[in-house]
Design a protein around this motif. Structure first.
Motif, PDB file in Angstrom:
ATOM      1  N   LEU A  51      -6.028  -5.073   4.368  1.00 31.69           N
ATOM      2  CA  LEU A  51      -4.964  -4.331   3.691  1.00 31.69           C
ATOM      3  C   LEU A  51      -4.852  -4.757   2.230  1.00 31.69           C
ATOM      4  O   LEU A  51      -4.602  -3.924   1.349  1.00 31.69           O
ATOM      5  CB  LEU A  51      -3.635  -4.546   4.414  1.00 31.69           C
ATOM      6  N   GLN A  61       2.238   1.656  -3.478  1.00 30.88           N
ATOM      7  CA  GLN A  61       1.150   2.099  -4.360  1.00 30.88           C
ATOM      8  C   GLN A  61       0.880   3.591  -4.150  1.00 30.88           C
ATOM      9  O   GLN A  61       0.700   4.335  -5.121  1.00 30.88           O
ATOM     10  CB  GLN A  61      -0.100   1.275  -4.065  1.00 30.88           C
ATOM     11  N   ASN A  79       0.824  -1.211   0.000  1.00 33.09           N
ATOM     12  CA  ASN A  79       0.000   0.000   0.000  1.00 33.09           C
ATOM     13  C   ASN A  79       0.857   1.259   0.000  1.00 33.09           C
ATOM     14  O   ASN A  79       0.516   2.240  -0.669  1.00 33.09           O
ATOM     15  CB  ASN A  79      -0.954  -0.008   1.205  1.00 33.09           C
ATOM     16  N   LYS A  87      -7.588  -3.079   0.319  1.00 31.60           N
ATOM     17  CA  LYS A  87      -7.228  -1.682   0.049  1.00 31.60           C
ATOM     18  C   LYS A  87      -6.316  -1.605  -1.172  1.00 31.60           C
ATOM     19  O   LYS A  87      -6.482  -0.720  -2.020  1.00 31.60           O
ATOM     20  CB  LYS A  87      -6.543  -1.070   1.273  1.00 31.60           C
ATOM     21  N   LEU A  88      -5.367  -2.524  -1.263  1.00 28.96           N
ATOM     22  CA  LEU A  88      -4.489  -2.578  -2.439  1.00 28.96           C
ATOM     23  C   LEU A  88      -5.301  -2.767  -3.714  1.00 28.96           C
ATOM     24  O   LEU A  88      -5.083  -2.089  -4.712  1.00 28.96           O
ATOM     25  CB  LEU A  88      -3.506  -3.739  -2.311  1.00 28.96           C
TER      26      LEU A  88
END
Length: 143
Positions: A89, A52, A49, A92-93
């Motif tokens: 998580l 990114q 994340n 979210k990615l």
């Protein structure tokens, strides 16, 4: 003598300084995750994340027991200090545009089909994954 030479070369490679300039950026990142350890899985997703957020195009390959993260209904305990799970998580990615796949061997050896996977997660194709791994513009991180 041969072991000494090999050890010396490996030590030199490990301790050689990494030279990078501020203008160098990594555009593509491939995270391979095989660890069964929850904190390792979480940290891999945290770093994914972060990369990114810095503009890298992130791909994730989940193999072995790490593939369980991709299954519907699988959720591990939250990790401190943010009280989020590795699966949250990972989601979210994905919502940020990351491509997440399970290894090609995962589904048949787990005894499940693509229907068992969360939305947005696919099954890796070995020729595509091999090309990504040797792409000079892709940085590979293994967890």
């Amino acid at each position: 003598m041969k072991k000494l030479i090999i050890s010396t070369v490996l030590a030199a490679a490990l301790f050689a300084p990494v030279v990078a300039t501020a203008s160098e950026t990594v555009d593509k990142v491939l995270i391979t995750l095989t660890s069964a350890e929850q904190q390792t899985r979480g940290m891999a997703m945290v770093l994914g994340n972060m990369m990114q957020a810095k503009g890298a195009k992130v791909s994730v390959l989940l193999c072995d027991s790490a593939g369980d993260m991709a299954l519907k209904g699988h959720e591990s305990a939250p990790l401190k200090p943010k009280n989020v799970t590795p699966e949250q998580l990972m989601q979210k990615l994905i919502s940020g545009g990351a491509k997440v796949d399970v290894c090609a061997l995962y589904l048949p050896n787990k005894g499940v089909t693509m229907d068992a996977l969360l939305s947005g997660i696919g099954a890796a194709k070995p020729p595509v994954m091999a090309a990504a791994l040797i792409d000079a513009d892709t940085r590979v991180f293994n967890f």
